[in-house]
Scaffold this motif. Structure first.
Motif, PDB file in Angstrom:
ATOM      1  N   ARG A  10       1.780  -6.252   2.446  1.00 29.87           N
ATOM      2  CA  ARG A  10       2.881  -6.705   1.567  1.00 29.87           C
ATOM      3  C   ARG A  10       4.188  -6.020   1.934  1.00 29.87           C
ATOM      4  O   ARG A  10       5.230  -6.666   1.979  1.00 29.87           O
ATOM      5  CB  ARG A  10       2.537  -6.406   0.108  1.00 29.87           C
ATOM      6  CG  ARG A  10       1.393  -7.260  -0.401  1.00 29.87           C
ATOM      7  CD  ARG A  10       0.894  -6.757  -1.738  1.00 29.87           C
ATOM      8  NE  ARG A  10      -0.409  -7.303  -2.040  1.00 29.87           N
ATOM      9  CZ  ARG A  10      -1.206  -6.828  -2.991  1.00 29.87           C
ATOM     10  NH1 ARG A  10      -0.823  -5.783  -3.715  1.00 29.87           N
ATOM     11  NH2 ARG A  10      -2.360  -7.372  -3.222  1.00 29.87           N
ATOM     12  N   ARG A  13       5.478  -7.586   5.036  1.00 26.52           N
ATOM     13  CA  ARG A  13       6.033  -8.921   4.776  1.00 26.52           C
ATOM     14  C   ARG A  13       7.411  -8.804   4.134  1.00 26.52           C
ATOM     15  O   ARG A  13       8.319  -9.559   4.437  1.00 26.52           O
ATOM     16  CB  ARG A  13       5.067  -9.671   3.861  1.00 26.52           C
ATOM     17  CG  ARG A  13       5.252 -11.156   3.815  1.00 26.52           C
ATOM     18  CD  ARG A  13       4.353 -11.705   2.749  1.00 26.52           C
ATOM     19  NE  ARG A  13       4.568 -10.985   1.496  1.00 26.52           N
ATOM     20  CZ  ARG A  13       3.649 -10.854   0.545  1.00 26.52           C
ATOM     21  NH1 ARG A  13       2.454 -11.388   0.696  1.00 26.52           N
ATOM     22  NH2 ARG A  13       3.933 -10.203  -0.565  1.00 26.52           N
ATOM     23  N   SER A  14       7.565  -7.797   3.287  1.00 30.18           N
ATOM     24  CA  SER A  14       8.856  -7.696   2.603  1.00 30.18           C
ATOM     25  C   SER A  14       9.918  -7.090   3.528  1.00 30.18           C
ATOM     26  O   SER A  14      11.059  -6.935   3.136  1.00 30.18           O
ATOM     27  CB  SER A  14       8.717  -6.841   1.342  1.00 30.18           C
ATOM     28  OG  SER A  14       8.474  -5.502   1.707  1.00 30.18           O
ATOM     29  N   GLN A 288       8.602   2.480  -7.187  1.00 32.16           N
ATOM     30  CA  GLN A 288       7.276   1.874  -7.086  1.00 32.16           C
ATOM     31  C   GLN A 288       6.191   2.902  -7.397  1.00 32.16           C
ATOM     32  O   GLN A 288       5.219   2.602  -8.106  1.00 32.16           O
ATOM     33  CB  GLN A 288       7.079   1.325  -5.671  1.00 32.16           C
ATOM     34  CG  GLN A 288       5.701   0.712  -5.479  1.00 32.16           C
ATOM     35  CD  GLN A 288       5.626  -0.176  -4.247  1.00 32.16           C
ATOM     36  OE1 GLN A 288       6.639  -0.658  -3.758  1.00 32.16           O
ATOM     37  NE2 GLN A 288       4.432  -0.392  -3.758  1.00 32.16           N
TER      38      GLN A 288
END
Lengths: 832, 227
Positions: A10, A13-14, A288
């Motif tokens: 992820r 991908r970001s 996060q």
């Protein structure tokens, strides 16, 4: 573990990890490319040097071995054989080539073997055979490249002097091959029984006689060698494996030093990109982590998750980097193999393993410090964003990075001294560049602020991120400096040298003219209306004693003139390009009370050896001794294309020795056929075609620098990654600024202009520092290495800052274009 | 109403050291919320609401006093221990949604389940997104969603891990009144369905009225409501 993989996927991908991954990939690709290549080179050179001698020991010299040695060796059960090496013109029809001939006796080589083939340029093992014997009388084996040079095929005849040999095989590999990186001609192997028939070896000819010995009984061999040593003349040297390897070692060290320096710079740039990206990644992930902790993740779980992500990323990027590195080294190796006709050995596992490990090490030392604090982020930060988080200090990161680079250099060079000198040089360059960048940035601020408009805005951005601006200038100036230095060296230095040589300067050297043939040669030259430079007698001599003291090993290590046999001459008139700097030429010089003949010494050689006027020198001419007194020191111009000598004796002093003659001539292209005419009648003469040699140098410089340029382009990519990393970190602030400005009614032109101006200033300053650095490097090269007059490269003073400004501003605009195209409402809403 | 206290605070205080000396943010506060109850904490800005919420949820530690969450005395646990208690018991909804921008709606909801090692994370996340009416938005990223939709993702994330206590910090603070009303409706509907204990901070009278209990803070002390 699955969660770590999912998060990695992820985050990738970001886009957050892409830059980190690419930087790592680049570092591993450059490091592995260079280390695998140098490992192959080393393996090849060392394996060649193991069989390099073709024997356990060789006695080499300008005279044949003593006639009683073979029987002594036979008595001690020691194998022996002999060879004679010399340069000679070889012909086939109208074509000719100055070949490097090796005439060998039965049993050659005692160690190693000849690899031959019936397929020219054979690389495939199936086409290559191991020779069980040497060429039969009347036959020759030749380097593949001789076939196209002479326009012949296997089975055709080539003439060596007065004798014709049939070419039966091409030579793929041989023991005691010439240094693959020297400029010698193509090899021709023939049977020593044919040597006399060729008539090329005359008194005074330059021949390297070799007597080879080997034995499986090591102690007996050593005893024999010890007995042999005192019997060697001054013109003979005993060579063993160690001294051969030492020679190889020196060549290797120099090339490895240069490649390693380029690699270290590329890795450092990639490392800077990794460190910047990791800091930004870490800043973005603080929230996060706080969220994950509020959802119940503990510090241990967070550490494991991030560490696992980093390791996965490191392993994947390093593996792909290894793939690219393999591709890179193959490209360089292929071009090198084509130029030198050498087959590189296979690399060991070491550089692969080391490069892979380096990838992980880059992550650990460049990226991990920035992420180290993440597990300690308090979960409360999710409610109270103002809570401070202890990010590691930049200097702490820099110290760890420096440690990593130093460790990498030590691991790759396996040489502490080299590692320290490279790191020291690098630190010095960084230090000086940062000071220059800081000064220029401050200076340009004053100038730019007067311009107002988007320049003011651009400078505000540069000032806000002064640290990052300095890093970007540093990175680009080093990358541009390396690129320009190599580009200028490869093109203009050869051109500059060529320009300094007048059009009608001699372009052919005629060497090894026997005295008996001198009148005919002069007649031929006159008939062809070729005006020769003066003919100089030439003899080979070794300088053995200075003021009755034998030259020491230390002196020999300082001067080439003491290490090997020299070409010496006598002359009554001083050549036009020679100048007496100290002492007197023969017309004014008077012999001292000792009544020794005078000798004039080239000034640099004299300085190297530490000579004074009046010193007594002893020379050995093939065992015949001659004493002389230093009468003068001379300067000379090596680029004059005329025969030049380190030592010129007083006329008449060398009458007792048999010379050959040397001269240089200018031959226009349409008169090239004159050489054939000359050589048909006088086969012992060697013709050195300077125009071809220059062309050959140029082609080798081009091929080799192509490979190095590839590495330097990767360095520039490293620079781009750093810029990208720095820009990515400022995108949010830039978006907000652009949104605000547009909301307040600023035209798009102002925002685009300020972005371009900001990066143009960076690029301009980097280009300016780069050309200053390049010029300093080139001046040192010209002054100390090439000894050519110093020439500034005006066009690059313009080109470097301008291309820097255009390139970096284009790159910067591409990175930031989204900040301009996003509608202000979206920007302001996101900011809110 | 169950007789078991889900969250209990005993004489909890909070002091911080500043340059001017020690600043008391919370004066001794004692309170209890039973399992399945809902409590609204109201008060002006700077009254200590968020500090109290952080301490009750185990995100922060009190200077004195103790907090017992579902039978676990948080004051006796270290950060790792409190994290474990949060993992099994607590869910959050924040004013600023706190969705991870790099993750899709589906992945954001999956995250707490994945952190707990829940094998059915993907299915559960999909189910809860369907329940908040975002079945068509599974693969959208936060920046592609409206404020109301983002808060619905946050609600789905909070309920998906089936927490025993849900802490909500101004859940409608960043939303317009119509959207806010829909979010309130959704929040209480899911709360009822799952029997979750709900502790929320709000400025909105309408929202506090929907809770069974209300507590007002001023200058770090309870001025009205449940003690």
């Amino acid at each position: 573990m699955m969660l770590a993989i999912n998060l990695l996927r992820r985050n990738w991908r970001s886009g957050e990890l892409k830059l980190l991954g690419f930087s790592l990939l680049l570092a591993v690709a450059v490091l592995s490319g260079i280390s695998i290549f140098t490992d192959r080179l080393e393996a090849t050179l060392i394996s060649e040097s193991n069989s390099v001698l073709g024997a356990d020991y060789i006695v080499r010299g300008s005279q044949p071995h003593n006639s009683d040695w073979p029987s002594a060796a036979e008595k001690d059960n020691i194998q022996q054989t002999q060879a004679a090496l010399f340069a000679s013109m070889v012909f086939a029809g109208d074509e000719m080539h100055l070949a490097s001939v090796k005439a060998v006796d039965a049993g050659y080589p005692l160690r190693g073997q000849f690899e031959i083939s019936r397929v020219p340029f054979a690389m495939d093992l199936a086409d290559i055979e191991i020779a069980k014997t040497i060429p039969a009388p009347g036959e020759a084996w030749v380097d593949s490249r001789l076939l196209p040079l002479l326009k012949i095929q296997l089975g055709d005849k080539v003439a060596v002097g007065e004798y014709e040999l049939t070419v039966t095989h091409v030579l793929i590999r041989e023991p005691d091959s010439a240094n693959p990186f020297s400029m010698t001609g193509a090899r021709l192997i023939m049977n020593i029984a044919d040597l006399v028939k060729t008539q090329v070896v005359q008194p005074g000819s330059r021949v390297d006689y070799q007597w080879l010995i080997a034995s499986d009984n090591n102690s007996q061999l050593k005893r024999f060698v010890e007995q042999l040593k005192p019997q060697l003349s001054k013109h003979q040297r005993l060579i063993d494996i160690e001294s051969a390897q030492e020679r190889v070692g020196r060549t290797l060290k120099t090339s490895r030093q240069f490649l390693l320096l380029s690699a270290v710079i590329a890795v450092l740039l990639a490392g800077v990109a990794i460190a910047i990206t990791a800091r930004q990644f870490s800043a973005r992930h603080t929230d996060q982590v706080a969220l994950m902790k509020s959802l119940g993740a503990g510090a241990v779980q967070i550490r494991t998750l991030y560490f696992a992500q980093l390791i996965f990323l490191g392993v994947i990027a390093s593996l792909i980097g290894l793939g690219f590195g393999e591709l890179l080294q193959r490209t360089v190796a292929t071009s090198l193999q084509q130029v030198y006709q050498i087959r590189l050995g296979t690399a060991s596992f070491y550089p692969y393993g080391l490069s892979f490990f380096s990838g992980l090490m880059c992550l650990v030392f460049f990226a991990l410090p920035a992420l180290w604090h993440l597990p300690t982020v308090p979960p409360l930060k999710i409610l109270r964003r103002e809570l401070a988080v202890n990010m590691p200090q930049v200097w702490q990161q820099a110290a760890l990075a420096l440690f990593a680079v130093l460790t990498l250099v030590i691991l790759f060079s396996r040489d502490l001294e080299l590692a320290l000198s490279i790191s020291g040089a690098l630190l010095a360059v960084i230090f000086v560049t940062i000071i220059a960048a800081y000064g220029l940035l401050s200076l340009s601020k004053k100038m730019v602020l007067r311009l107002g408009g988007f320049w003011r805005l651009a400078f505000a951005n540069l000032q806000r991120q002064r640290g990052q601006s300095l890093i970007q200038i540093l990175v680009f100036s080093i990358a541009i400096m390396l690129l320009f230095t190599l580009t200028i060296v490869r093109t203009s230095l050869i051109e500059e040298w060529r320009v300094q040589v007048p059009d009608d300067a001699p372009n052919h050297f005629l060497v090894n003219i026997p005295p008996a043939e001198l009148p005919q040669v002069q007649q031929l030259l006159e008939q062809a209306k070729v005006r020769p430079e003066p003919l100089y007698p030439m003899m080979r001599a070794r300088l053995t004693h200075i003021n009755d003291v034998e030259t020491t090993e230390e002196q020999r290590s300082l001067s080439n003139a003491l290490r090997r046999e020299l070409n010496v001459t006598w002359a009554d008139t001083l050549a036009a390009d020679n100048k007496i700097l100290e002492g007197l030429w023969w017309d004014k010089w008077q012999r001292s009370a000792a009544n020794l003949p005078g000798v004039s010494v080239e000034v640099n050689t004299a300085t190297e050896i530490g000579l004074k006027l009046g010193d007594k020198l002893q020379f050995s001419f093939g065992g015949l001794l001659l004493e002389a007194e230093v009468a003068s020191f001379r300067s000379l111009d090596w680029r004059s294309m005329r025969p030049n000598f380190f030592f010129i004796f007083e006329p008449g002093s060398l009458d007792a020795y048999s010379p050959t003659f040397i001269t240089s001539i200018y031959l226009p292209a349409q008169q090239k056929s004159f050489i054939n005419e000359l050589l048909l009648d006088h086969p012992t003469i060697l013709v050195m075609e300077l125009d071809r040699i220059i062309e050959q140098i140029r082609s080798i410089v081009n091929q080799v620098s192509d490979g190095v340029l590839l590495v330097l382009w990767l360095t520039l990519i490293g620079g781009c990654l750093v810029l990208l990393a720095a820009v990515m970190g400022s995108i949010a602030a830039r978006k907000q600024q652009a949104g605000l400005l547009r909301a307040l009614g600023s035209p798009r032109r102002l925002i685009v202009g300020s972005i371009c101006a900001e990066f143009a200033i960076l690029g301009f300053l980097a280009g300016l520092i780069a050309i200053i650095g390049t010029e300093i490097l080139l001046i040192s090269l010209q002054k100390f290495v090439l000894q050519t007059p110093i020439q500034p490269h005006y066009i690059y003073w313009l080109l470097s800052p301008l291309s820097g400004a255009v390139f970096v501003s284009a790159l910067g605009y591409i990175c930031c274009r989204h900040t301009v195209t996003t509608p202000p409402a979206v920007v302001l809403r996101e900011a809110a | 109403m169950s007789a078991v206290a889900m969250v209990q605070a005993n004489s909890v205080t909070k002091q911080v050291n500043t340059q001017e000396g020690t600043l008391t943010i919370l004066h001794p506060i004692s309170m209890r919320v039973m399992a399945g109850e809902s409590l609204a904490i109201t008060g002006a800005s700077g009254s200590g609401k968020s500090t109290l919420l952080g301490i009750l949820a185990g995100l922060d530690v009190p200077s004195t006093g103790e907090v017992i969450l579902n039978g676990n005395n948080l004051s006796q646990l270290d950060e790792e221990g409190r994290a474990k208690v949060r993992a099994g018991n607590v869910g959050f909804i924040f004013q600023s949604f706190q969705l991870l921008p790099g993750l899709s709606a589906h992945e954001n909801v999956m995250l707490p389940l994945e952190l707990r090692g829940d094998k059915a994370a993907s299915n559960k996340a999909r189910e809860f997104l369907e329940r908040v009416g975002l079945a068509q938005r599974l693969h959208h990223y936060p920046q592609q969603l409206s404020g109301g939709e983002q808060q619905r993702v946050a609600i789905a994330r909070a309920f998906a891990s089936e927490p025993k206590v849900l802490f909500a910090d101004e859940p409608t603070g960043n939303l317009d009144s119509t959207t806010g009303a829909r979010i309130i409706e959704l929040l209480f509907e899911l709360n009822r369905a799952q029997g979750t204990t709900l502790i929320l901070i709000t400025h909105e009278e309408r929202l506090s009225q929907l809770c069974q209990h209300r507590m007002e803070l001023a200058a770090g002390a309870i001025v009205s409501g449940r003690e």
